[in-house]
Design an enzyme around this catalytic site. Structure first.
Site, PDB file in Angstrom:
ATOM      1  N   ASP A  78      36.574  48.758  36.805  1.00 48.23           N
ATOM      2  CA  ASP A  78      36.394  47.604  35.518  1.00 48.23           C
ATOM      3  C   ASP A  78      37.554  47.275  34.732  1.00 48.23           C
ATOM      4  O   ASP A  78      37.515  47.154  33.567  1.00 48.23           O
ATOM      5  CB  ASP A  78      35.437  48.287  34.544  1.00 48.23           C
ATOM      6  CG  ASP A  78      34.106  48.786  35.453  1.00 48.23           C
ATOM      7  OD1 ASP A  78      33.481  47.829  35.984  1.00 48.23           O
ATOM      8  OD2 ASP A  78      33.671  49.968  35.143  1.00 48.23           O
ATOM      9  N   HIS A  86      33.607  41.552  39.864  1.00 49.08           N
ATOM     10  CA  HIS A  86      34.706  40.747  39.453  1.00 49.08           C
ATOM     11  C   HIS A  86      34.454  39.570  38.728  1.00 49.08           C
ATOM     12  O   HIS A  86      34.005  38.628  39.154  1.00 49.08           O
ATOM     13  CB  HIS A  86      35.734  40.502  40.673  1.00 49.08           C
ATOM     14  CG  HIS A  86      36.206  41.749  41.363  1.00 49.08           C
ATOM     15  ND1 HIS A  86      37.047  41.710  42.332  1.00 49.08           N
ATOM     16  CD2 HIS A  86      36.166  43.088  40.826  1.00 49.08           C
ATOM     17  CE1 HIS A  86      37.497  42.985  42.862  1.00 49.08           C
ATOM     18  NE2 HIS A  86      36.792  43.767  42.064  1.00 49.08           N
TER      19      HIS A  86
END
Length: 432
Positions: free
Chosen positions: A14, A42
């Site tokens: 992340d 993503h």
């Protein structure tokens, strides 16, 4: 001469890899996924429009880029079709620009069922998987019983193999985990409905990449998750099921390790983690809550809130060591705006009082470890969307410099917002 650049997360995932991959793809001819599956999330924001990619490489949003899915990726036919549909509805020609290795293991419904059953059985000791069948699919690969993309070419043999492996899974699901069996015919019908679409994109990914190197083409490798979640080098057992480190590039794509020129490690200006597992700098106070709020720290795939903490230089040192990181890209710098002070963890205090500068390997060895912090003055000025490094506050620059000093790695790129233009490239990985 072309360069091969690896973009990977240097923390627990992340970190903002999707945006950086998208930013750098205007310099690349090929963008490659080499590990993981649709557990990756993503997030890209381009001209205000948000796109979340889970399986297809982020380069798909650039018309001149060919996207490759290497053998190290576990591929869910249903997830692939869903993502392709979303992109094609926006006029993006996926089928002409996406190529897939026939050696990719398939993720099928019984993998997902097993993933959920195991997590439920573990209760409070659950790993915190995304529940997408990633781990069970990798298990089948290692056990040499898994179905692969290449099996879709022979539909009759595929049906026979599926029957055998589904019997194996259903026996465990019904008799041990006491959950419903997975339906054979529906599973077969669903896969066969999309088999020809998938096989139409099959190519020899390793051969393509090696030819690209000979031709002097730029190649960008897009990592998923983060280095501290690596199956071998992460905080085991609270890890993912693939090699998220740079070594996974060679094994998961077919390009030799000596052909990697630059490893860009993506780091947040602080740290986050999703799910279970050790997190030495985790904050449980109002500061942690404020970081989570300002950083919008919720998983792109799961929606789960992320745990937040100060920057951990000790954990990062292990990531540097394992990945041979050349330079950092620091993201979400603006989230730290407004704090009176900011902290960097520079050591771990063990239960016996000893202070060390290295991170343990196994999760059990992190028990009782306390962070040793350096505290620095914060900055009140706004860094959001700043695109000139000379416009950054002095204390902010000092914070960046100190991270470079304690890690020994330069910050090559700075990100101060979600859009691709809200970025400062101090060192271009393709020309460095």
């Amino acid at each position: 001469m072309g360069k091969s650049v690896v973009v990977l997360g240097a923390q627990w995932g992340d970190e903002g890899k999707g945006k950086i991959v998208d930013l750098l793809t205007d310099r690349a001819k090929y963008v490659v996924r080499y590990q993981g599956g649709h557990n990756a999330g993503h997030t890209l924001i381009i001209n205000g429009e948000k796109t979340v990619l889970r399986l297809i490489p982020s380069g798909i949003l650039r018309a001149n880029v060919t996207c490759l899915i290497g053998n190290g990726v576990v591929l869910s036919p249903s997830a692939l079709m869903q993502e392709m549909g979303e992109l094609e509805s926006r006029g993006i020609n996926v089928r002409e620009r996406l190529l897939i290795s026939e050696a990719c293991p398939l993720i099928l419904p019984y993998h997902v069922a097993m993933d959920h059953a195991r997590e439920a059985a573990l209760g409070k000791k659950a790993i915190g998987t995304t529940g997408r069948g990633i781990g069970p699919a990798y298990e089948d690969k290692v056990a040499r019983r898994g179905l692969r993309v290449g099996d879709l070419f022979d539909k009759e043999q595929f049906a026979e193999k599926l029957k055998n492996i589904l019997d194996y899974y259903n026996f465990q699901l019904v008799n041990y985990y006491k959950v419903e069996a997975v339906d054979y015919q529906k599973t077969l019908d669903d896969v066969m409905a999309v088999a020809d679409i998938i096989t139409g994109m099959v190519a020899d990914i390793g051969a393509i990449l090696n030819t690209a190197r000979k031709n002097g083409d730029n190649i960008l490798f897009e990592g998923a998750q983060g280095a501290m979640l690596d199956i071998d080098h992460g905080t085991y057992p609270y890890v993912t099921s693939s090699n998220t480190t740079a070594g996974g590039v060679a094994t998961g794509s077919g390009l030799g390790p000596r052909n990697i020129d630059y490893v860009l490690g993506i780091i947040k200006a602080y740290c986050t983690r999703v799910g279970g597992g050790p997190f030495t700098t985790e904050l449980f106070d109002e500061v942690g809550q404020e970081i989570a709020r300002k950083g919008n720290e919720f998983g792109a795939v799961t929606g789960r809130p992320r745990r937040c903490g100060w920057f951990d230089a000790v954990a990062i040192r292990r990531a540097i060591q394992v990945n041979s990181i050349t330079g950092f890209c620091m993201t979400k710098l603006d989230v730290l705006d407004g704090f009176d002070e900011v902290k960097i963890c520079v050591g771990y205090k063990l239960p016996n009082g000893e202070v060390v500068d290295y991170a343990p390997l196994a999760a059990k060895d992190w028990e009782g470890v306390e962070p040793v912090y350096e505290t620095m003055p914060g900055w009140k000025e706004n860094t959001f969307r700043v695109t000139d490094v000379d416009q950054l506050p002095v204390n902010c620059l000092n914070y960046i410099k100190r991270i470079e000093e304690v890690t020994g790695v330069p910050v090559a790129i700075l990100s101060t917002g979600p859009d691709r233009v809200e970025t400062m490239i101090l060192q271009d990985p393709f020309t460095a």
